[in-house]
Design an enzyme around this catalytic site. Structure first.
Site, PDB file in Angstrom:
ATOM      1  CB  SER A  41      -1.015   0.098   1.168  1.00  0.00           C
ATOM      2  OG  SER A  41      -1.916  -1.003   1.102  1.00  0.00           O
ATOM      3  CB  THR A  42       4.369   1.863   1.280  1.00  0.00           C
ATOM      4  OG1 THR A  42       3.949   1.270   2.873  1.00  0.00           O
ATOM      5  CG2 THR A  42       5.222   3.002   1.465  1.00  0.00           C
ATOM      6  CE1 TYR A  44      -0.344   0.801  -7.252  1.00  0.00           C
ATOM      7  CE2 TYR A  44       0.058  -0.493  -5.177  1.00  0.00           C
ATOM      8  CZ  TYR A  44       0.228  -0.457  -6.734  1.00  0.00           C
ATOM      9  OH  TYR A  44       0.471  -1.519  -7.370  1.00  0.00           O
ATOM     10  CD  GLU A 113      -4.036  14.372   2.181  1.00  0.00           C
ATOM     11  OE1 GLU A 113      -5.028  13.348   2.165  1.00  0.00           O
ATOM     12  OE2 GLU A 113      -2.667  14.168   1.780  1.00  0.00           O
ATOM     13  CG  HIS A 241     -10.038   8.099  -0.180  1.00  0.00           C
ATOM     14  ND1 HIS A 241     -10.434   9.097  -0.999  1.00  0.00           N
ATOM     15  CD2 HIS A 241      -8.915   8.516   0.396  1.00  0.00           C
ATOM     16  CE1 HIS A 241      -9.647   9.997  -1.072  1.00  0.00           C
ATOM     17  NE2 HIS A 241      -8.579   9.845  -0.317  1.00  0.00           N
ATOM     18  NE  ARG A 288      -9.141  10.448   3.757  1.00  0.00           N
ATOM     19  CZ  ARG A 288      -7.961   9.907   3.640  1.00  0.00           C
ATOM     20  NH1 ARG A 288      -7.673   8.718   3.913  1.00  0.00           N
ATOM     21  NH2 ARG A 288      -7.037  10.663   2.993  1.00  0.00           N
ATOM     22  CD  GLU A 373      -3.847   0.064   6.197  1.00  0.00           C
ATOM     23  OE1 GLU A 373      -3.045   0.659   5.090  1.00  0.00           O
ATOM     24  OE2 GLU A 373      -5.101   0.067   5.692  1.00  0.00           O
ATOM     25  NE  ARG A 384      -5.700   6.865   7.301  1.00  0.00           N
ATOM     26  CZ  ARG A 384      -5.403   7.172   6.415  1.00  0.00           C
ATOM     27  NH1 ARG A 384      -3.841   7.668   6.341  1.00  0.00           N
ATOM     28  NH2 ARG A 384      -5.786   6.966   5.067  1.00  0.00           N
TER      29      ARG A 384
HETATM   30  P1  FAD Z   1       2.149  -1.951   3.297  1.00  0.00           P
HETATM   31  O1  FAD Z   1       3.074  -0.992   2.702  1.00  0.00           O
HETATM   32  O2  FAD Z   1       0.775  -2.497   2.821  1.00  0.00           O
HETATM   33  O3  FAD Z   1       2.881  -3.377   3.232  1.00  0.00           O
HETATM   34  C1  FAD Z   1       2.682  -4.415   3.596  1.00  0.00           C
HETATM   35  C2  FAD Z   1       3.601  -5.543   3.452  1.00  0.00           C
HETATM   36  O4  FAD Z   1       3.329  -6.896   4.007  1.00  0.00           O
HETATM   37  C3  FAD Z   1       3.580  -6.042   1.988  1.00  0.00           C
HETATM   38  O5  FAD Z   1       5.267  -6.085   1.816  1.00  0.00           O
HETATM   39  C4  FAD Z   1       3.247  -7.235   1.602  1.00  0.00           C
HETATM   40  O6  FAD Z   1       3.685  -8.422   0.723  1.00  0.00           O
HETATM   41  C5  FAD Z   1       3.551  -7.782   3.067  1.00  0.00           C
HETATM   42  N1  FAD Z   1       2.500  -9.045   3.550  1.00  0.00           N
HETATM   43  C6  FAD Z   1       1.132  -9.088   3.795  1.00  0.00           C
HETATM   44  N2  FAD Z   1       0.897 -10.206   4.212  1.00  0.00           N
HETATM   45  C7  FAD Z   1       1.979 -10.993   4.113  1.00  0.00           C
HETATM   46  C8  FAD Z   1       1.981 -12.530   4.372  1.00  0.00           C
HETATM   47  N3  FAD Z   1       0.857 -13.240   4.786  1.00  0.00           N
HETATM   48  N4  FAD Z   1       3.265 -12.817   4.362  1.00  0.00           N
HETATM   49  C9  FAD Z   1       4.404 -12.054   3.976  1.00  0.00           C
HETATM   50  N5  FAD Z   1       4.316 -10.953   3.531  1.00  0.00           N
HETATM   51  C10 FAD Z   1       2.978 -10.415   3.782  1.00  0.00           C
HETATM   52  N6  FAD Z   1      -1.508   6.927   3.828  1.00  0.00           N
HETATM   53  C11 FAD Z   1      -0.822   8.420   4.230  1.00  0.00           C
HETATM   54  O7  FAD Z   1      -0.441   8.629   5.224  1.00  0.00           O
HETATM   55  N7  FAD Z   1      -0.461   9.078   3.220  1.00  0.00           N
HETATM   56  C12 FAD Z   1      -1.125   8.980   2.044  1.00  0.00           C
HETATM   57  O8  FAD Z   1      -1.027   9.703   0.968  1.00  0.00           O
HETATM   58  C13 FAD Z   1      -1.722   7.491   1.827  1.00  0.00           C
HETATM   59  N8  FAD Z   1      -2.188   7.510   0.520  1.00  0.00           N
HETATM   60  C14 FAD Z   1      -2.888   6.059   0.088  1.00  0.00           C
HETATM   61  C15 FAD Z   1      -3.193   5.719  -1.201  1.00  0.00           C
HETATM   62  C16 FAD Z   1      -3.528   4.513  -1.218  1.00  0.00           C
HETATM   63  C17 FAD Z   1      -4.075   4.229  -2.894  1.00  0.00           C
HETATM   64  C18 FAD Z   1      -3.477   3.521  -0.255  1.00  0.00           C
HETATM   65  C19 FAD Z   1      -4.035   2.154  -0.691  1.00  0.00           C
HETATM   66  C20 FAD Z   1      -3.342   3.731   0.958  1.00  0.00           C
HETATM   67  C21 FAD Z   1      -2.916   5.278   1.293  1.00  0.00           C
HETATM   68  N9  FAD Z   1      -2.325   5.364   2.379  1.00  0.00           N
HETATM   69  C22 FAD Z   1      -1.881   6.702   2.663  1.00  0.00           C
HETATM   70  C23 FAD Z   1      -2.286   4.450   3.651  1.00  0.00           C
HETATM   71  C24 FAD Z   1      -0.869   3.973   3.775  1.00  0.00           C
HETATM   72  O9  FAD Z   1      -0.335   4.050   2.267  1.00  0.00           O
HETATM   73  C25 FAD Z   1      -0.686   2.753   4.175  1.00  0.00           C
HETATM   74  O10 FAD Z   1      -1.384   2.855   5.431  1.00  0.00           O
HETATM   75  C26 FAD Z   1       0.641   2.251   4.682  1.00  0.00           C
HETATM   76  O11 FAD Z   1       1.502   2.454   3.333  1.00  0.00           O
HETATM   77  C27 FAD Z   1       0.777   0.893   5.090  1.00  0.00           C
HETATM   78  O12 FAD Z   1       2.238   0.651   5.241  1.00  0.00           O
HETATM   79  P2  FAD Z   1       2.628  -0.912   5.810  1.00  0.00           P
HETATM   80  O13 FAD Z   1       3.960  -0.889   5.860  1.00  0.00           O
HETATM   81  O14 FAD Z   1       1.741  -0.970   7.339  1.00  0.00           O
HETATM   82  O15 FAD Z   1       2.003  -1.861   4.894  1.00  0.00           O
HETATM   83  C1  SIN Z   2      -4.839  10.513  -0.311  1.00  0.00           C
HETATM   84  O1  SIN Z   2      -3.955  10.828  -0.922  1.00  0.00           O
HETATM   85  O2  SIN Z   2      -6.225  10.990  -0.414  1.00  0.00           O
HETATM   86  C2  SIN Z   2      -4.904   9.434   0.706  1.00  0.00           C
HETATM   87  C3  SIN Z   2      -4.261   9.952   1.952  1.00  0.00           C
HETATM   88  C4  SIN Z   2      -4.445   8.973   2.977  1.00  0.00           C
HETATM   89  O3  SIN Z   2      -5.142   8.025   3.028  1.00  0.00           O
HETATM   90  O4  SIN Z   2      -3.857   9.339   4.097  1.00  0.00           O
END
Ligand code: FAD
Ligand code: SIN
Length: 523
Positions: A41-42, A44, A113, A241, A288, A373, A384
């Site tokens: 998700s990071t 994107y 935002e 969203h 939101r 997350e 959030r």
């Molecule tokens: P992730 O980045 O999702 O990484 C998860 C990892 O876990 C991946 O590597 C995956 O392969 C691994 N994994 C999962 N399950 C398993 C398993 N069973 N075995 C092995 N590996 C596994 N937040 C903001 O603060 N600002 C923003 O602008 C923003 N924009 C966003 C836009 C979009 C489209 C989305 C979807 C989210 C956005 N968010 C934003 C939220 C934010 O991006 C996420 O909450 C954050 O990136 C999550 O990071 P993370 O490291 O927790 O997980």
């Molecule tokens: C967005 O860019 O609208 C997403 C931001 C977020 O989920 O924190």
């Protein structure tokens, strides 16, 4: 295969990699990701990272905005910690090579935002996450103490349950010894023993039919921790969203960043009316949950499947310069955002709850940490604040790393852990059942546990989930494991938690809105 490492990190997003880079200075780290390392998700994330950079902004204002968005359910101490430490962590990210946009004077350009009273979002055009993951991965791949293995699927964390002991949910003495991980090269289930295990597995958007989350976001870490009897909290708060691109059939749904509303974009219903003032004086920039419910109401009143974001009044050159990704994406489906309204619809986006952790990122299971997350820290409360999640991951992975570094040398490996046993199990020939059940599950969640809920809807969801839970467990107990079956099981576990916690919350607050309870007033 059987391997022992000091630190096992499940997940290669911002939470997992930040933690890995820090603990790798002290011991051997294995990072596993179930897909390609950058498919997170990071990657994107569009809008950016909320951070207080300088006056007239202040920690007090960011703290207040976070508390207001969280509708009274945030943990104030956690909010203060994350906000006040955020700047230092973002500086670190910059020192690690992340490039954020600057204005003509050379200062960081700060976006706006929903729910923020100030411009405070650091960003890289509309592709902030891609830039962050690029910088983190480059650094992680170069680190001699980090082994990054892609395509390895973690099935379950290992506890004393796997030694044949009975483990209960409120037991204070559960220990984590590593994880069982599916090896894509051999098809075997490897035993990875670790002194410390970090779950950084991201969110669970794929419990719903339409989501902005990539396919990896299936709540695996939350389900694994729950099965191992860790405490999980706040799962009823699923953030939708307000604006994903309405483009039927596209999965995941493409996000139209909230920063575009911060830039001046106006929401319009199908009659062309700018309606947000009827719902909240902050209009397009209300938190939101409020904007999403307003859109949902308008769509229901009009009987339409989407409405619009109008950017046609904005300066075309600036629009394209600031949002090149959105411009290109919309153009690819025939919409020129300089001249035409963007069709938008809400989509499941963020899991506010998850594995309960303390301020050091420790779960209720010893030697098991969670960040990002998949965790529930208390920062988000009932909703959030936009762009607070990347910040949360940075701060919590830092704390978890500090705590892990101080402790890991005194932890010993548990060599008695048995290898995965699949003797007597048969190959599952009914793959189609798994796909069909996943679709059924997503339909249940989208129909009954969505933006507007009720006791009746939640009970319907639970009844239906119980049936597919029983069928899937039956299949699981007799099948040689495959990834899709594990994912389905996790999705069912997580959906169950969302529904149960939604049923337990006898009020409408933040993202949990039930027609059976009047909305809570937030002062
Ligand atoms: P992730 O980045 O999702 O990484 C998860 C990892 O876990 C991946 O590597 C995956 O392969 C691994 N994994 C999962 N399950 C398993 C398993 N069973 N075995 C092995 N590996 C596994 N937040 C903001 O603060 N600002 C923003 O602008 C923003 N924009 C966003 C836009 C979009 C489209 C989305 C979807 C989210 C956005 N968010 C934003 C939220 C934010 O991006 C996420 O909450 C954050 O990136 C999550 O990071 P993370 O490291 O927790 O997980
Ligand atoms: C967005 O860019 O609208 C997403 C931001 C977020 O989920 O924190």
């Amino acid at each position: 295969m059987r391997e022992s490492v000091d630190f096992l990190v499940v997940g290669s997003g911002i939470a997992g990699l930040t933690y890995a880079l820090k603990v790798a200075e002290y011991g051997k780290v294995m990072v596993v990701s179930k897909a390609l390392a950058d498919e997170t998700s990071t990657k994107y994330a569009q809008g950016g990272i909320a951070t207080v950079m300088h006056s007239p902004d202040s920690y007090t204002k960011h703290i207040e905005d976070t508390l207001v968005a969280g509708a009274g359910l945030c943990d104030r101490e956690v909010v203060e910690m994350v906000v006040s430490e955020g700047h230092a962590r973002v500086d670190e990210l910059i020192a690690w090579g992340t490039d954020f946009d600057k204005d003509d004077s050379g200062s960081y350009a700060l976006g706006r935002e929903g729910g923020h009273s100030m411009n405070r979002i650091l960003h890289h055009k509309d592709a902030t996450g891609k830039e962050i993951i690029r910088a983190l991965l480059l650094r992680a791949k170069r680190h001699r103490n980090i082994e990054l293995i892609e395509g390895y699927f973690a099935i379950d964390i290992i506890t004393q349950h796997h030694l044949g002991n009975i483990v209960r949910r409120n037991d204070n003495n559960i220990y984590c010894y590593g994880a069982y991980v599916m090896n894509p090269k051999t098809g075997d289930i490897d035993t990875i023993l670790a002194k410390i295990t970090m779950l950084a597995t991201g969110g669970s958007g794929n419990t719903y039919r339409t989501t902005t989350n990539p396919v990896v976001a299936t709540g695996d870490g939350i389900a694994m921790a729950y099965r191992a009897k860790a405490q999980v909290a706040n799962m009823e708060f699923i953030q939708f969203h307000p604006t994903s691109l309405y483009n039927p059939g596209e999965k995941p749904s493409f996000l139209i960043t909230e920063a575009l509303r911060g830039f001046g974009g106006i929401l319009r219903n199908n009659a062309g009316e700018s309606f947000m003032a009827r719902y909240d004086e902050r209009k397009e920039l209300a938190p939101r949950d409020i904007v999403t419910r307003a859109i949902d109401t308008e769509m229901k009143l009009e009987g339409k499947s989407h409405l619009f974001l109008d950017c046609t009044h904005l300066d075309s050159n600036e629009l394209i310069r600031e949002f090149p990704g959105i411009y290109a994406k919309c153009l690819s489906i025939g919409i020129d955002i300089r001249k035409e309204w963007i069709p938008v619809v809400p989509a499941a986006h963020y899991t506010c709850g998850g594995i309960e952790v303390n301020k050091n990122g420790e779960s209720t299971i010893h030697n098991l940490y969670a960040s990002g997350e998949c965790s529930s820290t208390g920062l988000h409360g009932a909703n959030r604040l936009a762009s607070n999640s990347l910040l949360e991951a940075l701060v919590y992975s830092h704390h978890a790393a500090q705590d892990s570094i101080a402790r890991f040398e005194n932890i010993t490996f548990c060599e008695d852990i048995p290898d995965w046993d699949d003797e007597g199990l048969v190959l599952n020939e009914e793959m189609i059942l798994i796909t069909q059940t996943q679709r059924e599950l997503q339909n249940i969640m989208s129909s009954y546990v969505s933006i507007v809920r009720s006791d009746l809807r939640l009970q319907r969801a639970l009844d239906r989930l119980q049936l597919i839970y029983r069928e899937t467990e039956e299949l699981y107990n007799k099948s040689i494991l495959n990834k899709d079956l594990c994912v389905l099981r996790n999705l069912i576990n997580v959906s169950y938690l969302i529904v149960k916690m939604a049923q337990q919350r006898k009020e409408s607050v933040g993202l949990h809105y039930s027609t059976d309870f009047p909305p809570k007033k937030v002062l």
